[in-house]
Design a protein around this motif. Structure first.
Motif, short mmCIF file in Angstrom:
data_model
loop_
_atom_site.label_atom_id
_atom_site.label_comp_id
_atom_site.label_asym_id
_atom_site.label_seq_id
_atom_site.Cartn_x
_atom_site.Cartn_y
_atom_site.Cartn_z
N TRP A 307 -35.31 -17.25 23.54
CA TRP A 307 -35.42 -17.80 22.31
C TRP A 307 -33.88 -17.56 21.86
N ILE A 308 -33.40 -18.38 20.80
CA ILE A 308 -32.07 -18.09 20.42
C ILE A 308 -31.97 -16.88 19.71
N THR A 309 -33.06 -16.31 19.06
CA THR A 309 -32.57 -14.93 18.52
C THR A 309 -32.29 -14.03 19.86
N GLU A 386 -39.32 -17.49 10.49
CA GLU A 386 -40.34 -18.21 9.70
C GLU A 386 -40.07 -17.59 8.27
N PRO A 387 -40.70 -18.38 7.35
CA PRO A 387 -40.77 -17.65 6.03
C PRO A 387 -41.56 -16.23 5.96
N ILE A 388 -40.94 -15.36 5.42
CA ILE A 388 -41.72 -14.08 5.24
C ILE A 388 -42.43 -14.12 3.99
N ASP A 409 -33.33 -11.13 5.29
CA ASP A 409 -34.05 -12.36 5.85
C ASP A 409 -33.18 -13.52 6.00
N THR A 410 -33.00 -13.53 7.30
CA THR A 410 -32.15 -14.42 7.93
C THR A 410 -32.40 -15.86 8.05
N TRP A 411 -31.87 -16.79 7.55
CA TRP A 411 -32.30 -18.08 7.79
C TRP A 411 -31.20 -18.81 8.88
N TRP A 412 -31.96 -19.21 10.11
CA TRP A 412 -30.91 -19.89 10.89
C TRP A 412 -31.64 -20.58 11.82
N GLN A 413 -31.15 -21.42 13.08
CA GLN A 413 -31.87 -22.27 13.77
C GLN A 413 -31.14 -22.04 15.11
N THR A 414 -31.87 -22.60 16.22
CA THR A 414 -31.40 -22.83 17.49
C THR A 414 -29.98 -23.23 17.44
N GLU A 415 -29.74 -24.40 16.51
CA GLU A 415 -28.67 -25.40 16.52
C GLU A 415 -27.68 -24.64 15.70
N THR A 416 -28.01 -23.56 14.75
CA THR A 416 -26.86 -22.96 14.21
C THR A 416 -26.19 -22.00 15.01
N PHE A 499 -28.11 -31.93 8.59
CA PHE A 499 -29.41 -31.61 8.06
C PHE A 499 -30.27 -30.72 8.82
N SER A 500 -30.80 -29.86 8.37
CA SER A 500 -31.53 -28.73 9.19
C SER A 500 -32.75 -29.23 9.56
N GLY A 501 -33.38 -30.03 8.81
CA GLY A 501 -34.83 -30.33 8.88
C GLY A 501 -35.49 -29.39 7.90
N ASP A 502 -34.95 -28.42 7.20
CA ASP A 502 -35.86 -27.50 6.40
C ASP A 502 -35.66 -28.17 4.91
N GLY A 503 -36.55 -27.85 4.26
CA GLY A 503 -36.47 -27.83 2.65
C GLY A 503 -36.30 -26.34 2.04
N GLY A 516 -39.57 -24.58 4.08
CA GLY A 516 -40.27 -24.87 5.28
C GLY A 516 -39.81 -26.02 5.65
N ARG A 517 -40.33 -26.52 7.14
CA ARG A 517 -39.84 -27.88 7.69
C ARG A 517 -40.14 -28.97 6.79
N THR A 518 -39.31 -30.06 6.75
CA THR A 518 -39.88 -31.39 6.09
C THR A 518 -40.20 -32.32 7.07
N ILE A 522 -43.73 -27.97 13.60
CA ILE A 522 -44.60 -26.75 13.18
C ILE A 522 -44.02 -25.47 13.61
N ASN A 523 -44.05 -24.69 12.95
CA ASN A 523 -43.71 -22.95 13.23
C ASN A 523 -44.82 -22.00 13.40
N VAL A 524 -45.28 -22.07 14.58
CA VAL A 524 -46.18 -21.11 15.00
C VAL A 524 -45.94 -19.94 15.49
O1 PRX Z 1 -37.80 -23.80 9.70
C1 PRX Z 1 -36.79 -22.76 10.17
C2 PRX Z 1 -37.43 -21.30 10.54
O2 PRX Z 1 -37.17 -21.80 11.88
C3 PRX Z 1 -36.59 -22.95 12.23
C4 PRX Z 1 -35.49 -22.70 13.19
O3 PRX Z 1 -36.32 -22.44 14.67
P1 PRX Z 1 -35.67 -22.02 15.89
O4 PRX Z 1 -34.53 -23.01 16.19
O5 PRX Z 1 -36.69 -21.77 17.02
O6 PRX Z 1 -35.03 -20.76 15.49
C5 PRX Z 1 -35.69 -19.76 15.13
C6 PRX Z 1 -34.77 -18.24 15.10
C7 PRX Z 1 -33.50 -18.40 14.40
C8 PRX Z 1 -35.87 -23.22 10.93
O7 PRX Z 1 -35.58 -24.52 10.80
N1 PRX Z 1 -36.80 -20.54 10.02
C9 PRX Z 1 -35.78 -19.65 10.71
N2 PRX Z 1 -35.45 -18.49 9.80
C10 PRX Z 1 -36.04 -18.77 8.59
C11 PRX Z 1 -36.92 -19.62 9.01
N3 PRX Z 1 -37.76 -20.18 7.77
C12 PRX Z 1 -37.87 -19.32 6.65
N4 PRX Z 1 -37.19 -18.29 6.50
C13 PRX Z 1 -36.19 -17.79 7.58
N5 PRX Z 1 -35.45 -16.84 7.46
#
Ligand code: PRX
Length: 651
Positions: A307-309, A386-388, A409-416, A499-503, A516-518, A522-524
């Motif tokens: 995964w990107i992490t 994911e949201p904690i 609590d780090t928010w980011w994505q594969t794309e970022t 646009f990240s896809g998140d709200g 969460g995603r708009t 789905i984040n499982v």
């Molecule tokens: O919805 C957000 C959630 O994970 C999505 C990105 O997933 P992925 O590209 O697989 O990368 C995950 C690891 C960086 C986002 O669009 N997400 C990621 N971090 C958080 C989160 N939701 C809430 N809080 C976070 N800290």
């Protein structure tokens, strides 16, 4: 409602890279007032350039941006060679095997392994700059060697997470037209060996991939595997005779570094493309700012390199920072729920970075388990993916961190590519379950589609309104999809923005809470799953006419999948039997992690007159919520009652 804030202890954090909110604001104001100047100053300071760049940012052809044009570098030199003067004997990687075996690999040794592996790829397999290599590997040091070896010779790695099926590997190999696949016989999980190589065999047996010349297999569990003569070779047999000096390929800033496939709301997974300089710069800067990485730290991110992490925060970021990074092969609950805490104690971990799913699981199975270990080495706790939820946050903060460690609590994505919104441990007052503020340099805004900022406390769309160095550079082979998926929805000042896809929601302090995603992602358990992909797979079950997959809350996984199914046969097997059959198809076509927890067999689906399924309605029905959505736009509103009835009957 007043929300409690936890302030960093000024004395404790005096040496932090960013040690006050004044410093945070100084940096963010610098970026706002002189965006290019901001990035220029850090790119000059942090990167060991082979040749300096001539332009900081070219955004004249948005969304195709070019950072640090004219610059030349090699990411493996940034991660290894430049540390060899003063850190040759420092431990770069601590590998902890499932069975307790440990390897400590110094920067000098890492250099030898990576150079040998790079020579193997270049000389033995004829890999050259720009070739794609698919990796399907467990969490073993060789995964790091291969990634860095690719970087050294300019090959583009595309890692497929080990939980994916043969079908998923096949489609990714096909899309990337990989020349070489690198895998392992398998590894160990829960005390037993498991296999990876047979899944690669199965993927290649599906055909259409004549461009795959070879399969390279690392021996890890030494179990018997089938080897195809003329195609398959063993890493361990070849590596010893390779030279430990491999001339690094000179790379342009914008040359591709890696591909990583991720799910979107529509269609098949997208190959997210990252490039060299901007990515490695941000990986390193966020290690310093968000994890406050110091020379004496022992840093552990529990993610998987698939995964990107794992890319940014197990391999590239820590090594570019000259840190000691831990790689762990096993699972958190084997042999018992104290496994991770024992590792924290024994290895004296200073930064610990994991997912809310893992935290919830460890809380559930071992509420008091952290008490049995000395966790006093910990300085910073991280959360990602994911949201904690507040309960998990508080347990993590109080039980694991003993109230002394800030949670980032780090928010980011594969794309970022790297962190976008996160507390900074020495500066930001933290708040339960809140990602807080954009990292300096990142222009994150919560707004509507036209760029109007959302009012305080209201939900809006989370956008990044200026390009940043580690951003996605494209969707492999599909420029149109790149534009449409990320820059097609939101505008600011009339111009498309990411646009990240998140709200998200902003409070009066400017703190951002992710809601969460708009879209239909789905984040499982922190795994990103596209409902369209799962529906396509369910559609291959012979008894299914149509389906709609939605996320429903799950106490451990955050969300789990719930599938509404219309059958095409009057005569059919029992519900349970069909559920098993459909899940076995999902497992085969995607992977076990995408199996549905719940199936509801329904006579129809709620479709609008234009044929779009109203998933929000299905989500409400799945959890028994009162229906507040306007259903008058549905083609057949009466279907809603029938779905509710079927859901109740089958619960
Ligand atoms: O919805 C957000 C959630 O994970 C999505 C990105 O997933 P992925 O590209 O697989 O990368 C995950 C690891 C960086 C986002 O669009 N997400 C990621 N971090 C958080 C989160 N939701 C809430 N809080 C976070 N800290």
């Amino acid at each position: 409602m007043r929300t409690k804030l936890f302030y960093p202890n000024k004395e404790l954090w005096a040496d932090a890279a960013i040690n006050s909110m004044d410093e945070y604001h100084r940096l963010q104001d610098f970026a706002k007032n002189d965006y290019e100047g901001f990035w220029d100053s850090f790119a000059k300071e942090k990167i060991t350039w082979r040749k300096p760049y001539t332009k900081v940012l070219d955004d004249s052809n948005m969304p195709f941006v070019r950072w640090f044009e004219g610059g030349e570098l090699n990411v493996s030199e940034q991660c290894i060679d430049r540390h060899l003067n003063d850190k040759a004997d420092k431990i770069a990687i601590i590998f902890q095997g499932e069975k307790g075996d440990i390897q400590k690999i110094t920067y000098k040794q890492l250099s030898i392994h990576v150079n040998k592996t790079a020579n193997l790829l270049r000389d033995h397999f004829g890999i050259t700059k720009g070739d794609r290599i698919v990796m399907y590997m467990p969490m073993i040091p060789e995964a790091a060697y291969v990634m860095l070896a690719c970087a050294r010779i300019g090959a583009i790695h595309s890692i497929v997470f080990g939980g994916f099926s043969a079908d998923a590997i096949h489609s990714r190999v096909l899309d990337a037209k990989a020349k070489l696949i690198i895998t392992a016989d398998g590894a160990f999980r829960r005390g037993k060996p498991y296999f990876l190589k047979p899944t690669v065999d199965e993927a290649l047996a599906k055909g259409e991939c004549d461009f795959v010349e070879k399969v390279l297999v690392v021996k890890r569990n030494y179990e018997d595997i089938n080897m195809v003569a003329g195609r398959d070779e063993i890493y361990n047999d070849l590596i010893d005779t390779m030279s430990d000096k491999c001339e690094a390929e000179i790379m342009q800033s914008e040359d591709p570094l890696f591909l990583l496939y991720t799910s979107g709301s529509t269609g098949k997974p997208k190959g997210v493309l990252h490039s060299q300089a901007g990515y490695i710069l941000w990986a390193q800067m966020t290690m310093e700012w968000v994890f406050d990485i110091k020379d004496s730290d022992i840093y552990w991110c529990t993610a998987d390199v698939g995964w990107i992490t794992g890319h940014t925060y197990i391999i590239y970021g820590p090594l570019a920072s000259g840190a000691t990074t831990v790689m762990f092969e096993g699972v958190p609950t084997y042999p018992d729920a104290g496994r991770w805490w024992k590792m924290v104690e024994e290895l004296k971990i200073t930064q610990f970075y994991t997912s809310p799913t893992a935290i919830r699981m460890l809380h559930k199975v071992g509420d008091n388990e952290p008490d049995n270990y000395d966790l006093s080495s910990l300085r910073i706790l991280g959360s990602v993916g994911e949201p904690i939820n507040p309960e998990a946050w508080e347990w993590y903060y109080n039980k694991v961190g003993r109230g002394n460690c800030p949670i980032v609590d780090t928010w980011w994505q594969t794309e970022t590519g790297g962190h976008m919104i996160s507390p900074l441990p020495g500066a930001t007052p933290i708040q339960t379950s809140c990602a807080t503020l954009p990292v300096p340099g990142i222009m994150a805004e919560v707004m509507d589609k036209d760029g109007t900022p959302t009012a305080i406390g209201e939900k809006g769309l989370l956008c990044i309104t200026r390009p940043w160095p580690a951003m996605i550079r494209g969707v492999w082979g599909d420029d149109e999809r790149f534009k449409k998926a990320y820059f097609g929805e939101c505008k600011k000042d009339g111009k498309p923005v990411y646009f990240s896809g998140d709200g998200a929601m902003v409070d009066e302090k400017g703190y951002i809470t992710i809601t969460g995603r708009t879209d239909d992602v789905i984040n499982v358990s922190g795994h990103r799953i596209g409902s369209a992909e799962v529906e396509a797979s369910i559609g291959n079950a012979p008894m299914v006419a149509e389906s709609a997959v939605v996320g429903q809350p799950h106490p451990i996984k955050g969300e789990s999948l719930c599938a509404f199914i219309i059958l095409n046969l009057k005569e059919h097997a029992g519900y349970e039997e069909m559920a098993l059959e459909i899940n076995s198809i999902i497992k085969k076509e995607i992977g076990a992690f995408a199996k549905c927890d719940r199936f509801i067999f329904v006579p129809g689906l709620p479709k609008t007159r234009s044929g779009k399924i109203m998933r929000r309605l299905l989500r409400s029905i799945s959890v028994g919520e009162e229906i507040i959505q306007d259903i008058s736009t549905l083609e057949d509103p009466s279907v809603v009652e029938e779905i509710i009835k079927a859901t109740k009957e089958q619960s």
